[in-house]
Design a protein around this motif. Structure first.
Motif, PDB file in Angstrom:
ATOM      1  N   LEU A 117       0.826  -1.208   0.000  1.00 50.83           N
ATOM      2  CA  LEU A 117       0.000   0.000   0.000  1.00 50.83           C
ATOM      3  C   LEU A 117       0.856   1.251   0.000  1.00 50.83           C
ATOM      4  N   SER A 118       0.309   2.312  -0.542  1.00 56.21           N
ATOM      5  CA  SER A 118       0.988   3.606  -0.570  1.00 56.21           C
ATOM      6  C   SER A 118       0.729   4.354   0.734  1.00 56.21           C
ATOM      7  N   TYR A 119       1.758   5.030   1.196  1.00 57.44           N
ATOM      8  CA  TYR A 119       1.650   5.842   2.409  1.00 57.44           C
ATOM      9  C   TYR A 119       0.705   7.020   2.154  1.00 57.44           C
ATOM     10  N   ILE A 120      -0.187   7.280   3.096  1.00 55.34           N
ATOM     11  CA  ILE A 120      -1.081   8.439   2.997  1.00 55.34           C
ATOM     12  C   ILE A 120      -0.637   9.512   3.976  1.00 55.34           C
ATOM     13  N   ASP A 121      -0.662   9.196   5.274  1.00 58.82           N
ATOM     14  CA  ASP A 121      -0.258  10.192   6.267  1.00 58.82           C
ATOM     15  C   ASP A 121      -0.054   9.559   7.628  1.00 58.82           C
ATOM     16  N   GLN A 122       0.421  10.383   8.554  1.00 60.15           N
ATOM     17  CA  GLN A 122       0.610   9.971   9.940  1.00 60.15           C
ATOM     18  C   GLN A 122       0.184  11.119  10.843  1.00 60.15           C
ATOM     19  N   HIS A 123      -0.517  10.764  11.914  1.00 62.69           N
ATOM     20  CA  HIS A 123      -0.905  11.733  12.936  1.00 62.69           C
ATOM     21  C   HIS A 123      -0.466  11.149  14.276  1.00 62.69           C
ATOM     22  N   ALA A 124      -0.044  12.011  15.188  1.00 57.21           N
ATOM     23  CA  ALA A 124       0.469  11.530  16.469  1.00 57.21           C
ATOM     24  C   ALA A 124       0.017  12.451  17.594  1.00 57.21           C
ATOM     25  N   ARG A 125       0.059  11.882  18.776  1.00 59.49           N
ATOM     26  CA  ARG A 125      -0.325  12.638  19.974  1.00 59.49           C
ATOM     27  C   ARG A 125       0.404  12.048  21.162  1.00 59.49           C
ATOM     28  N   SER A 126       0.874  12.918  22.043  1.00 58.50           N
ATOM     29  CA  SER A 126       1.474  12.472  23.305  1.00 58.50           C
ATOM     30  C   SER A 126       0.399  12.494  24.374  1.00 58.50           C
ATOM     31  N   ILE A 127       0.394  11.442  25.194  1.00 56.99           N
ATOM     32  CA  ILE A 127      -0.643  11.273  26.205  1.00 56.99           C
ATOM     33  C   ILE A 127       0.021  11.053  27.557  1.00 56.99           C
ATOM     34  N   ASP A 128      -0.482  11.736  28.573  1.00 54.81           N
ATOM     35  CA  ASP A 128       0.040  11.583  29.934  1.00 54.81           C
ATOM     36  C   ASP A 128      -0.544  10.325  30.577  1.00 54.81           C
ATOM     37  N   SER A 185      -1.724   5.912   8.076  1.00 54.76           N
ATOM     38  CA  SER A 185      -2.703   5.462   7.093  1.00 54.76           C
ATOM     39  C   SER A 185      -2.000   5.112   5.794  1.00 54.76           C
ATOM     40  N   TRP A 186      -2.441   4.029   5.203  1.00 55.40           N
ATOM     41  CA  TRP A 186      -1.900   3.516   3.954  1.00 55.40           C
ATOM     42  C   TRP A 186      -3.077   3.157   3.057  1.00 55.40           C
ATOM     43  N   GLY A 187      -2.926   3.281   1.761  1.00 55.78           N
ATOM     44  CA  GLY A 187      -4.016   2.873   0.893  1.00 55.78           C
ATOM     45  C   GLY A 187      -3.713   3.000  -0.583  1.00 55.78           C
ATOM     46  N   ASN A 188      -4.426   2.227  -1.356  1.00 58.28           N
ATOM     47  CA  ASN A 188      -4.409   2.321  -2.810  1.00 58.28           C
ATOM     48  C   ASN A 188      -5.837   2.550  -3.275  1.00 58.28           C
ATOM     49  N   PHE A 189      -5.973   3.348  -4.302  1.00 61.24           N
ATOM     50  CA  PHE A 189      -7.273   3.745  -4.819  1.00 61.24           C
ATOM     51  C   PHE A 189      -7.282   3.529  -6.330  1.00 61.24           C
ATOM     52  N   PRO A 190      -7.504   2.294  -6.770  1.00 63.12           N
ATOM     53  CA  PRO A 190      -7.366   1.982  -8.195  1.00 63.12           C
ATOM     54  C   PRO A 190      -8.521   2.511  -9.055  1.00 63.12           C
ATOM     55  N   GLY A 191      -8.180   2.814 -10.290  1.00 64.28           N
ATOM     56  CA  GLY A 191      -9.181   3.184 -11.280  1.00 64.28           C
ATOM     57  C   GLY A 191      -9.759   4.571 -11.074  1.00 64.28           C
ATOM     58  N   LEU A 192     -10.650   4.926 -11.970  1.00 64.40           N
ATOM     59  CA  LEU A 192     -11.299   6.245 -11.924  1.00 64.40           C
ATOM     60  C   LEU A 192     -12.119   6.415 -10.653  1.00 64.40           C
ATOM     61  N   HIS A 193     -12.893   5.392 -10.289  1.00 66.68           N
ATOM     62  CA  HIS A 193     -13.705   5.490  -9.070  1.00 66.68           C
ATOM     63  C   HIS A 193     -12.827   5.632  -7.834  1.00 66.68           C
ATOM     64  N   GLY A 194     -11.703   4.929  -7.813  1.00 65.95           N
ATOM     65  CA  GLY A 194     -10.762   5.050  -6.696  1.00 65.95           C
ATOM     66  C   GLY A 194     -10.177   6.445  -6.611  1.00 65.95           C
ATOM     67  N   LYS A 195      -9.857   7.017  -7.754  1.00 66.98           N
ATOM     68  CA  LYS A 195      -9.302   8.377  -7.783  1.00 66.98           C
ATOM     69  C   LYS A 195     -10.319   9.387  -7.237  1.00 66.98           C
ATOM     70  N   ILE A 196     -11.558   9.225  -7.624  1.00 63.87           N
ATOM     71  CA  ILE A 196     -12.629  10.112  -7.132  1.00 63.87           C
ATOM     72  C   ILE A 196     -12.827   9.904  -5.629  1.00 63.87           C
TER      73      ILE A 196
END
Length: 122
Positions: free
Chosen positions: A4-15, A85-96
């Motif tokens: 899968l292709s990398y999309i993004d990463q979000h992080a948070r520090s928690i006490d 998050s990781w993902g692939n979105f194949p084809g025209l419908h995936g792109k949309i």
């Protein structure tokens, strides 16, 4: 599962220590916190490495995707949780679909909301 292709990463520090954040993660993400396989619809459990990694995967007509949570100690009573998050979105419908989910910022709002809920539960 395909690579899968990398999309993004979000992080948070928690006490809270890593065990408590792990329990909070399961409380937020699972229907039954005692069973990591009870993840939300659209996902299946890929890996649960207590108390450091929860990996979910899924697929539907327009995408193949994964959401991976990783917990790292930042001290005796502080934990950093990352959601990749990781993902692939194949084809025209995936792109949309990608444009609607990722491009609008909706995905970022949902993931950051999950991290806020996990922090509150911890």
């Amino acid at each position: 599962m395909e690579r899968l292709s990398y999309i993004d990463q979000h992080a948070r520090s928690i006490d809270a220590n890593r065990d408590r954040v792990w329990k909070a993660l399961l409380e937020v993400m699972c229907k039954d916190p005692a069973d990591p396989s009870t993840v939300p619809g659209g996902f299946v459990l890929d890996e649960a490495a207590v108390p450091s990694r929860l990996a979910l995967k899924g697929r539907h007509w327009f995408s193949v995707y994964a959401l991976v949570f990783e917990l790292d100690d930042e001290g005796a009573n502080r934990t950093r949780i990352r959601a990749e998050s990781w993902g692939n979105f194949p084809g025209l419908h995936g792109k949309i679909y990608r444009a609607l989910v990722i491009g609008t910022g909706g995905h970022k709002i949902v993931v950051r909301g999950l991290l806020r809920r996990i922090a509150a539960a911890a």
